[in-house]
Design an enzyme around this catalytic site. Structure first.
Site, mmCIF file in Angstrom:
data_model
loop_
_atom_site.group_PDB
_atom_site.id
_atom_site.type_symbol
_atom_site.label_atom_id
_atom_site.label_comp_id
_atom_site.label_asym_id
_atom_site.label_seq_id
_atom_site.Cartn_x
_atom_site.Cartn_y
_atom_site.Cartn_z
ATOM 1 C CG HIS A 349 -2.302 -1.005 9.458
ATOM 2 N ND1 HIS A 349 -3.267 -0.032 9.310
ATOM 3 C CD2 HIS A 349 -1.218 -0.545 8.796
ATOM 4 C CE1 HIS A 349 -2.785 0.955 8.580
ATOM 5 N NE2 HIS A 349 -1.553 0.669 8.252
ATOM 6 C CB SER A 391 3.896 -1.505 3.645
ATOM 7 O OG SER A 391 3.121 -0.416 4.089
#
EC number: 2.7.7.23
Length: 452
Positions: A349, A391
């Site tokens: 994502h 991330s």
């Protein structure tokens, strides 16, 4: 019996002014391929078949496209636009070389099929000297009518010249034609220009063949197949027909299209078995999708290779040069470009992967980007097999992340990371006790009361 050889002449010299496009008409696309490319791909292309393309004097790009699609294409220039027969004779040199069958087609009819070209030649093997392709028009107004008696074509009658009975005919001229190669030049040279426009019309060939005591005949096809494209509206209509064809062919080959009318394919898209395409997916040119892959909704793919059981999307964009290995996963709001993503790797994502190689089973965390462009040049990022990228990391290329290495979340990586190492790049976190309360109290003291 020796197979007959052929010469196909494709007329592509038209200006296409009604398209209102800077592109020559025949270069406008349908299903990711130019109108001309569709016709050239359908034309005969065996060892005994030749191809000639007639272009306008200012349309070198059309000739370049013809050579790109069919390297065997001979390019001929029509210096003046004086009618369809005049255009055919621009390829006189190719005709003079000889062919058993001469086929004449138009570069703006992208829906014509290879099967129709083959059927057009069959009557030439059975005694006809000229064959015209016809169609039954839902509204024949404006089309030339094909007058047939006793199974033979006797005339092509233009609307203005047709009798009341002839105007009732719905069998119309598609313009595509086949001529016995032995008489082709003789027939074409006999066509005159004694008409209001002073042009040389290919349709006059029918009368000349009959005057020679030879047989002219007709074969029929659907109106859709011979649609000529002259406007953007007609281009859109052709796209609709082509997409229906492509979707039906894909489903016949075992692809699951959950909502077919929402999926757009390119003419060269290839599929393996048990592929699933969810609604609202756009597939551009140069895409191959292997067995069991799933393309989720709202994804856009172009010039990409999708491996077996890979997953893409939803909301993913795969740009040219992307290659997904078997079982790889590209998730939502991910963009890739010139990226090789090996088997089992995951980019789930909110990520940009450009000019990169991601090794097998690596995991790329949300918000990661490869910083591949310095304002002048593109640089490559290498991520080893089994690596884990935390991330919100920025990987400043050129850089290599080793096999099994870890990158801590929020890091800006500018140097290579060794195998199995941990790389962390961030400021030391500090906590100031009581700061938030002091901040709120100070704001409250200086804030003016709100007016009611």
């Amino acid at each position: 019996m020796t197979a007959r050889n052929s010469l196909t002449i494709v007329l592509a010299a038209g200006e296409g002014t009604r398209m209102r496009s800077s592109l020559p008409k025949v270069l406008n696309p349908v299903a990711g391929r130019s109108l001309l490319a569709h016709v050239l791909s359908a034309a005969p292309h065996g060892e005994r078949d030749r191809l000639a393309v007639v272009i306008g004097p200012d349309h070198r790009a059309v000739g370049d496209e013809a050579k790109r699609v069919r390297s065997d294409a001979a390019i001929h220039i029509q210096a003046q636009r004086l009618g369809t027969a005049h255009a055919v004779l621009a390829a006189r040199e190719a005709i003079a070389e000889g062919a058993d069958d001469l086929l004449i087609a138009f570069g703006d009819t992208p829906l014509i099929s290879a099967e129709t070209f083959a059927r057009l030649r069959e009557p030439l093997h059975d005694g006809s000297s000229l064959v015209v392709l016809g169609f039954r028009a839902a509204d024949p107004t404006g089309y030339g009518r094909l007058v047939v008696q006793d199974g033979k074509l006797t005339a092509i009658r233009e609307q203005a010249d047709a009798s009341a009975d002839e105007l009732k005919i719905t069998l119309c001229n598609a313009g595509v034609m086949a001529i016995d190669g032995k008489i082709a030049l003789d027939v074409l040279d006999k066509i005159g220009n004694a008409n209001a426009k002073g042009e040389y019309y290919l349709t006059d060939a029918v009368g000349i063949v009959r005057d020679l005591g030879l047989i002219a005949s007709v074969i029929e096809t659907s109106e859709d197949e011979v649609r000529g494209i002259n406007t953007k509206a007609q281009l859109a209509e052709a796209e609709t027909v082509m997409q229906t064809r492509l979707r039906l062919a894909a489903m016949a080959a075992g692809v699951t299209l959950i909502a077919p009318e929402t999926v757009y394919l390119a003419a060269d898209t290839t599929f393996g078995k048990d592929v699933v395409i969810e609604p609202f997916v756009v597939i551009g040119p140069g895409v191959s999708i292997a067995d069991g892959a799933v393309i989720h909704s709202f994804s856009h793919l172009a010039e990409a290779k999708i491996g077996s059981k890979a997953q893409v999307g939803p909301y993913a964009r795969l740009r040219p040069g992307t290659s997904l290995g078997d079982g790889a996963k590209i998730g939502n709001f991910v963009e890739t470009k010139a990226a090789q993503i090996d088997a089992g790797a995951k980019v789930n994502h909110l990520t940009y992967i450009g000019d990169a190689h991601i090794g097998a089973s690596a995991n790329i965390g949300a918000g990661t980007i490869t910083c591949n462009y310095d304002g002048f040049d593109k640089h490559k990022t290498e991520i080893g097999a089994g690596a884990f990228i935390g991330s919100n990391s920025s990987l400043v290329a050129p850089v290599k992340i080793g096999t099994g290495a870890y990158v801590g979340s929020g890091s800006v990586i500018t140097k290579d990371v060794p195998d199995d190492a941990l790389a962390v790049e961030r400021n030391v976190q500090t906590a100031k006790d009581g700061w938030a309360k002091r901040f709120r109290d100070a704001k409250s003291r200086h804030r003016k009361p709100k007016a009611h």
